[in-house]
Design an enzyme around this catalytic site. Structure first.
Site, PDB file in Angstrom:
ATOM      1  N   HIS A 170      -2.662  -9.934  12.329  1.00 39.30           N
ATOM      2  CA  HIS A 170      -2.042  -8.583  11.775  1.00 39.30           C
ATOM      3  C   HIS A 170      -1.727  -7.996  12.741  1.00 39.30           C
ATOM      4  CE1 HIS A 170      -1.378  -4.935   9.661  1.00 39.30           C
ATOM      5  NE2 HIS A 170      -2.346  -4.494  10.096  1.00 39.30           N
ATOM      6  N   GLU A 214       0.937  -1.130  -0.003  1.00 38.47           N
ATOM      7  CA  GLU A 214      -0.096   0.274   0.021  1.00 38.47           C
ATOM      8  C   GLU A 214       0.905   1.471  -0.214  1.00 38.47           C
ATOM      9  OE1 GLU A 214      -2.223   0.560   3.959  1.00 38.47           O
ATOM     10  OE2 GLU A 214      -1.488  -1.329   4.273  1.00 38.47           O
ATOM     11  N   CYS A 247      -3.424  -3.686   4.321  1.00 42.32           N
ATOM     12  CA  CYS A 247      -2.608  -4.934   4.720  1.00 42.32           C
ATOM     13  C   CYS A 247      -3.033  -6.010   4.283  1.00 42.32           C
ATOM     14  CB  CYS A 247      -2.544  -4.637   6.409  1.00 42.32           C
ATOM     15  SG  CYS A 247      -2.089  -3.013   6.879  1.00 42.32           S
ATOM     16  N   SER A 249      -7.456  -2.427   6.379  1.00 42.10           N
ATOM     17  CA  SER A 249      -8.289  -1.427   6.723  1.00 42.10           C
ATOM     18  C   SER A 249      -9.310  -1.018   5.339  1.00 42.10           C
ATOM     19  CB  SER A 249      -7.534  -0.066   7.089  1.00 42.10           C
ATOM     20  OG  SER A 249      -7.168  -0.445   8.404  1.00 42.10           O
ATOM     21  N   THR A 251       3.509   3.902  16.217  1.00 42.25           N
ATOM     22  CA  THR A 251       3.194   2.670  15.279  1.00 42.25           C
ATOM     23  C   THR A 251       3.605   2.591  13.784  1.00 42.25           C
ATOM     24  OG1 THR A 251       0.875   3.347  14.670  1.00 42.25           O
ATOM     25  CG2 THR A 251       0.935   2.448  16.828  1.00 42.25           C
ATOM     26  N   SER A 259     -10.576   2.200  13.899  1.00 45.32           N
ATOM     27  CA  SER A 259      -9.768   1.093  13.151  1.00 45.32           C
ATOM     28  C   SER A 259      -9.613  -0.178  13.947  1.00 45.32           C
ATOM     29  CB  SER A 259      -8.491   1.625  12.496  1.00 45.32           C
ATOM     30  OG  SER A 259      -7.542   1.743  13.603  1.00 45.32           O
TER      31      SER A 259
HETATM   32  N1  COA Z   1       1.363   3.346  30.811  1.00 46.54           N
HETATM   33  C1  COA Z   1       0.980   2.237  30.405  1.00 46.54           C
HETATM   34  N2  COA Z   1      -0.092   1.868  29.251  1.00 46.54           N
HETATM   35  C2  COA Z   1      -0.628   3.269  28.734  1.00 46.54           C
HETATM   36  C3  COA Z   1      -0.062   4.311  29.384  1.00 46.54           C
HETATM   37  C4  COA Z   1       0.786   4.555  30.345  1.00 46.54           C
HETATM   38  N3  COA Z   1       1.270   5.426  30.688  1.00 46.54           N
HETATM   39  N4  COA Z   1      -0.674   5.558  28.824  1.00 46.54           N
HETATM   40  C5  COA Z   1      -1.847   4.849  27.965  1.00 46.54           C
HETATM   41  N5  COA Z   1      -1.621   3.594  27.990  1.00 46.54           N
HETATM   42  C6  COA Z   1      -2.295   2.479  27.234  1.00 46.54           C
HETATM   43  C7  COA Z   1      -3.861   2.820  26.941  1.00 46.54           C
HETATM   44  O1  COA Z   1      -4.622   2.452  28.268  1.00 46.54           O
HETATM   45  C8  COA Z   1      -4.035   2.066  25.783  1.00 46.54           C
HETATM   46  O2  COA Z   1      -4.311   0.624  26.058  1.00 46.54           O
HETATM   47  P1  COA Z   1      -5.671   0.114  26.055  1.00 46.54           P
HETATM   48  O3  COA Z   1      -6.032   0.267  24.477  1.00 46.54           O
HETATM   49  O4  COA Z   1      -5.484  -1.327  26.349  1.00 46.54           O
HETATM   50  O5  COA Z   1      -6.604   0.800  26.833  1.00 46.54           O
HETATM   51  C9  COA Z   1      -2.968   2.162  25.088  1.00 46.54           C
HETATM   52  O6  COA Z   1      -1.795   2.314  25.835  1.00 46.54           O
HETATM   53  C10 COA Z   1      -2.733   3.309  23.795  1.00 46.54           C
HETATM   54  O7  COA Z   1      -3.162   4.546  24.435  1.00 46.54           O
HETATM   55  P2  COA Z   1      -4.395   5.258  23.821  1.00 46.54           P
HETATM   56  O8  COA Z   1      -4.472   6.802  24.657  1.00 46.54           O
HETATM   57  O9  COA Z   1      -5.516   4.414  23.253  1.00 46.54           O
HETATM   58  O10 COA Z   1      -3.339   5.711  22.521  1.00 46.54           O
HETATM   59  P3  COA Z   1      -3.532   6.838  21.074  1.00 46.54           P
HETATM   60  O11 COA Z   1      -5.224   7.306  21.389  1.00 46.54           O
HETATM   61  O12 COA Z   1      -2.760   8.030  21.432  1.00 46.54           O
HETATM   62  O13 COA Z   1      -3.323   5.933  20.045  1.00 46.54           O
HETATM   63  C11 COA Z   1      -3.709   3.989  18.414  1.00 46.54           C
HETATM   64  C12 COA Z   1      -3.621   4.392  19.778  1.00 46.54           C
HETATM   65  C13 COA Z   1      -3.471   2.689  18.155  1.00 46.54           C
HETATM   66  C14 COA Z   1      -5.283   4.471  18.277  1.00 46.54           C
HETATM   67  C15 COA Z   1      -2.781   4.997  17.526  1.00 46.54           C
HETATM   68  O14 COA Z   1      -1.557   4.616  17.843  1.00 46.54           O
HETATM   69  C16 COA Z   1      -3.304   4.910  16.049  1.00 46.54           C
HETATM   70  O15 COA Z   1      -4.154   5.511  15.494  1.00 46.54           O
HETATM   71  N6  COA Z   1      -2.248   4.016  15.516  1.00 46.54           N
HETATM   72  C17 COA Z   1      -2.457   3.770  13.817  1.00 46.54           C
HETATM   73  C18 COA Z   1      -3.924   2.963  13.632  1.00 46.54           C
HETATM   74  C19 COA Z   1      -3.660   1.550  13.874  1.00 46.54           C
HETATM   75  O16 COA Z   1      -2.529   1.029  14.262  1.00 46.54           O
HETATM   76  N7  COA Z   1      -4.907   0.861  13.855  1.00 46.54           N
HETATM   77  C20 COA Z   1      -5.098  -0.513  14.428  1.00 46.54           C
HETATM   78  C21 COA Z   1      -5.952  -1.327  13.528  1.00 46.54           C
HETATM   79  S1  COA Z   1      -5.353  -1.483  11.828  1.00 46.54           S
END
Ligand code: COA
Length: 410
Positions: A235, A81, A113, A312, A154, A203
């Site tokens: 994945h 992609e 993916c 996705s 990520t 997502s």
């Molecule tokens: N210590 C330990 N864990 C912590 C923490 C800390 N100090 N602070 C946050 N966390 C945990 C959160 O609780 C969360 O875990 P949970 O989902 O089990 O509750 C995790 O860390 C991520 O934190 P969150 O606030 O949800 O992260 P974010 O909103 O900044 O973004 C994604 C996370 C994955 C949404 C973001 O990285 C993203 O958009 N990635 C790209 C898209 C993707 O990968 N999609 C997946 C499907 S294809």
């Protein structure tokens, strides 16, 4: 006993530069535990300016084809992609770089993916019809989100190559599978953008819905149950996603809450490589499979592995395979682990310089500086054409990394 079509050889490649997520977290004023525990990521690979999906795929493919009779290759299918041209398939550049015969077809395939899994299923069908043929699947991607965005930790980069044949030496695929497709906007990259647009939380929700639906289809097709599997690969946009997915699968199949020990046994070996490479989109599920086969302490011969592929947008497939006797003799654990261990560690400003480098988009000629630690590089652009070159002989070990001293000259 006649085996189903499957994997005869497999390899992966990741660039020779990486960034520690603890350093990134501190730089972005985040708690490092959010990235390390919360997302399950320790490092991410960073491609230098003279590597792209073509050079990464060529490195993985050259490894996977060591010792293969190339005259039996029907086709090379390139899943990505992060395409480099709207018309010409990236597979043709790889075809030339690794010296495939002119009788071997070459084309590109896309669905986020999951494109690599679609390619794999096409290849299985082909070699089942023509057991004298082989198909090479390459999947290669650079996972890019905006600097300072939630997606940034990520990111990652890498490529995998799988040789599919009627005489698998590693994994024999079950013919049954279950798929799910729905038009959703959880992640996409318009042609005019270098970074993906992503609704991250959405997502994750869609990923889990697609897992339920694909599993239901797989179960209806095969009759197999959760307990029929010894290991599970998912994945991996980030490795904590596998934990979320696996807990979800256990719940919907009536197995309630898994213990930490269950998760460690079912998943941990498949997460080790991705934890330090980051996301590689089309390659990520298969880097997880390689990690499982190469790092699981138990002999997996005859064991069934469940695989979930999610792309996705979205399309997803649940499928499975059985590990072939003698598989350990055909792994490349030393090569892969040396490659991961030898990577040069970048500082955050060095990573940002690599990130910000772009090949020109206005048509002028351009030459890239040598950085790569791999065997192939993109040397630049001449007359609107991408110029690729081989850096060292395929039989030699990977060249030494160019060194941090050159990083200012991107
Ligand atoms: N210590 C330990 N864990 C912590 C923490 C800390 N100090 N602070 C946050 N966390 C945990 C959160 O609780 C969360 O875990 P949970 O989902 O089990 O509750 C995790 O860390 C991520 O934190 P969150 O606030 O949800 O992260 P974010 O909103 O900044 O973004 C994604 C996370 C994955 C949404 C973001 O990285 C993203 O958009 N990635 C790209 C898209 C993707 O990968 N999609 C997946 C499907 S294809």
């Amino acid at each position: 006993m006649r085996m189903n079509a499957g994997i005869e050889a497999l390899a992966f490649y990741t660039p020779g530069f990486s960034l520690g997520l603890e350093a990134l977290a501190r730089h972005r004023r985040q708690d490092p535990q959010k990235y390390i525990t919360g997302l399950g990521q320790q490092r991410m690979s960073v491609p230098p300016p003279d590597e792209d999906v073509v050079t990464m795929a060529a490195n993985a493919a050259a490894r996977a084809l060591e010792g293969c009779d190339l005259s039996s290759l029907d086709s090379i299918i390139f899943a990505t992609e992060s395409g480099v041209d709207q018309s010409k398939a990236a597979a043709i550049y790889v075809h030339q770089l690794i010296g495939l015969p002119t009788t071997c077809k070459a084309f590109e395939i896309k669905q986020a993916c999951c494109g690599s899994t679609a390619a794999l299923q096409m290849a299985q069908a082909l070699v089942t019809l023509r057991p004298d043929k082989r198909v090479l699947i390459v999947a290669s991607d650079v996972a890019r989100y905006g600097l300072g965005t939630a997606g940034e930790p990520t990111q990652g980069a890498g490529a995998m190559a799988i040789l599919v044949s009627a005489t698998p030496k590693l994994l024999s695929f079950d013919p049954e599978s279950g798929s799910y497709t729905e038009d959703v906007m959880d992640f996409w990259r318009p042609n005019y953008m270098d970074e993906a647009l992503v609704d991250g939380k959405y997502s994750i929700k869609i990923y889990l819905k697609a897992l339920s639906e694909s599993w239901n289809g797989y179960h209806a097709d095969s009759g197999r149950r959760f307990e029929d599997f010894t290991r599970f690969c998912y994945h991996l946009p980030f490795t904590r996603m596998a934990e979320k997915a696996h807990r979800h699968l256990a719940r919907i199949t009536g197995h309630g809450e898994l213990t930490h020990a269950d998760l460690e046994t079912h998943l941990r070996p498949s997460l080790r490589y991705n934890q330090v490479t980051g996301n590689s989109y089309t390659a990520s599920l298969y880097v997880g499979l390689i990690s499982l086969l190469e790092t699981d302490p138990i002999d997996l011969t005859g064991k069934r592995i469940g695989l979930f592929s999610y792309g996705s947008g979205c399309m997803a497939t649940y499928f499975s395979g059985v590990v072939v006797e003698g598989y350990r003799e055909h792994l490349r654990a030393d090569q892969h682990q040396r490659m991961l261990g030898d990577r040069i560690e970048l500082t955050v400003p060095e990573y940002e310089r690599f990130y910000e480098h772009r090949l020109p988009v206005t048509g002028e000629d351009y030459a890239t500086t040598v950085h790569t630690c791999g065997k192939f590089r993109i040397a630049g652009i001449r007359n609107h054409k991408r110029i690729y070159e081989q850096v060292s002989d395929l039989s030699e070990p990977m060249p030494a990394a160019s060194g941090v001293a050159t990083l200012s000259r991107v």
